[in-house]
Design a protein around this motif. Structure first.
Motif, PDB file in Angstrom:
ATOM      1  N   THR A  51       0.826  -1.202   0.000  1.00  0.00           N
ATOM      2  CA  THR A  51       0.000   0.000   0.000  1.00  0.00           C
ATOM      3  C   THR A  51       0.863   1.256   0.000  1.00  0.00           C
ATOM      4  O   THR A  51       0.575   2.222  -0.713  1.00  0.00           O
ATOM      5  CB  THR A  51      -0.936   0.010   1.218  1.00  0.00           C
ATOM      6  OG1 THR A  51      -1.688  -1.208   1.244  1.00  0.00           O
ATOM      7  CG2 THR A  51      -1.900   1.185   1.148  1.00  0.00           C
ATOM      8  N   VAL A 103       0.048   2.598  -3.653  1.00  0.00           N
ATOM      9  CA  VAL A 103      -1.060   3.530  -3.479  1.00  0.00           C
ATOM     10  C   VAL A 103      -0.566   4.900  -3.010  1.00  0.00           C
ATOM     11  O   VAL A 103      -0.809   5.918  -3.661  1.00  0.00           O
ATOM     12  CB  VAL A 103      -2.109   2.971  -2.493  1.00  0.00           C
ATOM     13  CG1 VAL A 103      -3.290   3.943  -2.352  1.00  0.00           C
ATOM     14  CG2 VAL A 103      -2.609   1.604  -2.966  1.00  0.00           C
ATOM     15  N   ARG A 112       0.637   5.861  -6.965  1.00  0.00           N
ATOM     16  CA  ARG A 112      -0.652   6.318  -7.478  1.00  0.00           C
ATOM     17  C   ARG A 112      -0.744   7.841  -7.534  1.00  0.00           C
ATOM     18  O   ARG A 112      -1.551   8.392  -8.294  1.00  0.00           O
ATOM     19  CB  ARG A 112      -1.791   5.741  -6.624  1.00  0.00           C
ATOM     20  CG  ARG A 112      -3.179   6.006  -7.204  1.00  0.00           C
ATOM     21  CD  ARG A 112      -3.328   5.351  -8.580  1.00  0.00           C
ATOM     22  NE  ARG A 112      -4.596   5.699  -9.202  1.00  0.00           N
ATOM     23  CZ  ARG A 112      -4.785   6.763  -9.984  1.00  0.00           C
ATOM     24  NH1 ARG A 112      -3.780   7.587 -10.234  1.00  0.00           N
ATOM     25  NH2 ARG A 112      -5.957   7.000 -10.521  1.00  0.00           N
ATOM     26  N   LEU A 130      -8.420   0.206  -4.421  1.00  0.00           N
ATOM     27  CA  LEU A 130      -7.680   1.364  -3.917  1.00  0.00           C
ATOM     28  C   LEU A 130      -6.990   2.117  -5.043  1.00  0.00           C
ATOM     29  O   LEU A 130      -6.881   3.349  -5.011  1.00  0.00           O
ATOM     30  CB  LEU A 130      -6.640   0.919  -2.887  1.00  0.00           C
ATOM     31  CG  LEU A 130      -7.163   0.194  -1.645  1.00  0.00           C
ATOM     32  CD1 LEU A 130      -6.015  -0.125  -0.696  1.00  0.00           C
ATOM     33  CD2 LEU A 130      -8.234   1.003  -0.934  1.00  0.00           C
ATOM     34  N   LEU A 131      -6.521   1.387  -6.057  1.00  0.00           N
ATOM     35  CA  LEU A 131      -5.847   2.024  -7.190  1.00  0.00           C
ATOM     36  C   LEU A 131      -6.841   2.691  -8.141  1.00  0.00           C
ATOM     37  O   LEU A 131      -6.571   3.765  -8.688  1.00  0.00           O
ATOM     38  CB  LEU A 131      -5.027   0.988  -7.958  1.00  0.00           C
ATOM     39  CG  LEU A 131      -3.791   0.419  -7.261  1.00  0.00           C
ATOM     40  CD1 LEU A 131      -3.182  -0.704  -8.098  1.00  0.00           C
ATOM     41  CD2 LEU A 131      -2.745   1.500  -7.013  1.00  0.00           C
ATOM     42  N   ASP A 177      -9.668   6.866  -6.433  1.00  0.00           N
ATOM     43  CA  ASP A 177      -8.796   7.698  -5.612  1.00  0.00           C
ATOM     44  C   ASP A 177      -9.413   8.024  -4.260  1.00  0.00           C
ATOM     45  O   ASP A 177      -8.714   8.057  -3.241  1.00  0.00           O
ATOM     46  CB  ASP A 177      -8.470   9.008  -6.343  1.00  0.00           C
ATOM     47  CG  ASP A 177      -7.554   8.795  -7.534  1.00  0.00           C
ATOM     48  OD1 ASP A 177      -6.900   7.735  -7.590  1.00  0.00           O
ATOM     49  OD2 ASP A 177      -7.476   9.682  -8.401  1.00  0.00           O
ATOM     50  N   GLY A 204      -8.948   5.066  -2.027  1.00  0.00           N
ATOM     51  CA  GLY A 204      -7.547   4.954  -1.648  1.00  0.00           C
ATOM     52  C   GLY A 204      -7.167   5.977  -0.594  1.00  0.00           C
ATOM     53  O   GLY A 204      -6.467   5.663   0.386  1.00  0.00           O
ATOM     54  N   THR A 205      -7.628   7.225  -0.763  1.00  0.00           N
ATOM     55  CA  THR A 205      -7.345   8.278   0.215  1.00  0.00           C
ATOM     56  C   THR A 205      -7.967   7.947   1.565  1.00  0.00           C
ATOM     57  O   THR A 205      -7.341   8.098   2.625  1.00  0.00           O
ATOM     58  CB  THR A 205      -7.887   9.624  -0.293  1.00  0.00           C
ATOM     59  OG1 THR A 205      -7.232   9.959  -1.520  1.00  0.00           O
ATOM     60  CG2 THR A 205      -7.642  10.734   0.722  1.00  0.00           C
ATOM     61  N   TYR A 220      -8.757   4.936   2.725  1.00  0.00           N
ATOM     62  CA  TYR A 220      -8.080   3.783   3.338  1.00  0.00           C
ATOM     63  C   TYR A 220      -6.764   4.205   3.983  1.00  0.00           C
ATOM     64  O   TYR A 220      -6.426   3.769   5.090  1.00  0.00           O
ATOM     65  CB  TYR A 220      -7.842   2.703   2.289  1.00  0.00           C
ATOM     66  CG  TYR A 220      -7.100   1.500   2.823  1.00  0.00           C
ATOM     67  CD1 TYR A 220      -7.767   0.497   3.512  1.00  0.00           C
ATOM     68  CD2 TYR A 220      -5.722   1.372   2.645  1.00  0.00           C
ATOM     69  CE1 TYR A 220      -7.091  -0.610   4.017  1.00  0.00           C
ATOM     70  CE2 TYR A 220      -5.031   0.276   3.138  1.00  0.00           C
ATOM     71  CZ  TYR A 220      -5.727  -0.712   3.822  1.00  0.00           C
ATOM     72  OH  TYR A 220      -5.040  -1.790   4.322  1.00  0.00           O
TER      73      TYR A 220
END
Length: 329
Positions: free
Chosen positions: A152, A156, A160, A279-280, A283, A286-287, A289
């Motif tokens: 991650t 991420v 990312r 998560l990828l 966005d 992902g943010t 998480y």
């Protein structure tokens, strides 16, 4: 009287011969590792080379590969057997050293194995720029454990922000498919955690405290992104593109913090997407998480990873039947 010159020369020749034979044995093993099409032989030879050092005194090879390099050489051979592509192995001109790079990933990426110096042995597949240990591998114990925290961090939190999900995904796929091959061919114990794609996989969590307000914060972000979070038993679910569903829910467990043991689940109907993919691709998730993982995060094996999420070696994420109805409530 014994001719001391003859005795000295004979001993000298014997020492040189022993060293030459040791070099020849290693060269034969390396040649076989490089040329054989038998995966079992590759595994056995890589294990032998990784556990030995060419410690010759009279005949010295000034440029040698390190023990860690035999792991990467073996990984390369196994991936070629499995038909895994999208990477390249680089060797510098001035030294014997193997490095893996993802060919189409348009951010700096340099991967090597780093020896694990504790009693567990084995190596860590490490991105050398960020020093993130993405997985642990033991040839001897037939184990591959992925590190959700490091994956991650790198894919991420780092990559990312600099490139697209489609640029990053070949690396995630390579890691997962390598694990699948080793599990299939050699019956490895593989902990995929955040890389697992099975719809019925319940992602195991590490909870450091009660994740108060977690669902509410995701609801706000989802509304701003036109994906709507809806309630379901003991949690919430979100329908994403192509009927992909993300679920966040808990089971009642008196041993868990606050009596709630939280989980993630990703359902796409084809066993094709992992939590990492979500998560990828999204966005805002992902943010969310990355912020929430201070209190709740996909777990990795405590046995071999320090400083990231912990999971006892005997508590591996299990495959279970779907516990909740497919529809979003």
């Amino acid at each position: 009287m014994t001719d001391h010159v003859q005795g000295h020369i004979s001993a000298y020749v014997d020492l040189l011969t022993d060293d030459v034979q040791a070099v020849e044995r290693q060269l034969g093993a390396i040649r076989l590792l490089n040329e054989t099409d038998d995966a079992v032989i590759v595994h056995d030879i890589a294990g032998d080379l990784a556990n030995t050092t060419l410690a010759t005194e009279w005949v010295v090879a000034p440029r040698q590969f390190e023990r860690r390099d035999w792991y990467l050489m073996a990984m390369h051979r196994f991936m070629s057997f499995a038909g895994i592509t999208g990477y390249n192995i680089l060797i510098p001109e001035d030294r014997e050293e193997l490095t893996l790079v993802i060919e189409e990933l348009n951010v700096p990426n340099v991967f090597q194995f780093v020896l694990n110096d504790d009693a567990n042995g084995g190596v860590y597949f490490t991105e050398m720029g960020q020093e993130e240990k993405l997985f642990y591998w033991s040839l001897e114990k037939h184990q591959i454990f992925f590190n959700s925290h490091a994956i991650t961090n790198l894919l991420v939190a780092n990559y990312r922000t600099k490139t697209t999900a489609n640029q990053i995904r070949p690396l995630a796929n390579l890691l997962r498919e390598f694990g699948r091959y080793m599990e299939r061919e050699f019956k490895y114990d593989v902990d995929y955690n955040i890389l697992e794609t099975a719809d019925n996989f319940i992602y195991p969590m590490v909870q450091s405290e009660m994740p108060a307000g977690m669902i509410d914060r995701l609801f706000v972000l989802s509304a701003e992104s036109h994906y709507f979070l809806q309630g379901m038993p003991n949690g919430a679910a979100m329908l994403l593109n192509n009927d992909v569903e993300l679920r966040v829910f808990y089971d009642e467990n008196t041993a868990a913090i606050g009596g709630q043991e939280w989980h993630f689940q990703v359902i796409d109907g084809q066993d094709a997407l992992s939590l990492l993919d979500v998560l990828l691709d999204y966005d805002f998730i992902g943010t969310w998480y990355l912020k929430e993982r201070k209190t709740i995060e996909v777990a990795s094996r405590e046995l071999v990873f320090n400083g990231g999420p912990k999971k006892p070696a005997e508590v591996k994420g299990v495959q279970v039947e779907l516990l909740l109805p497919r529809e979003v409530y």
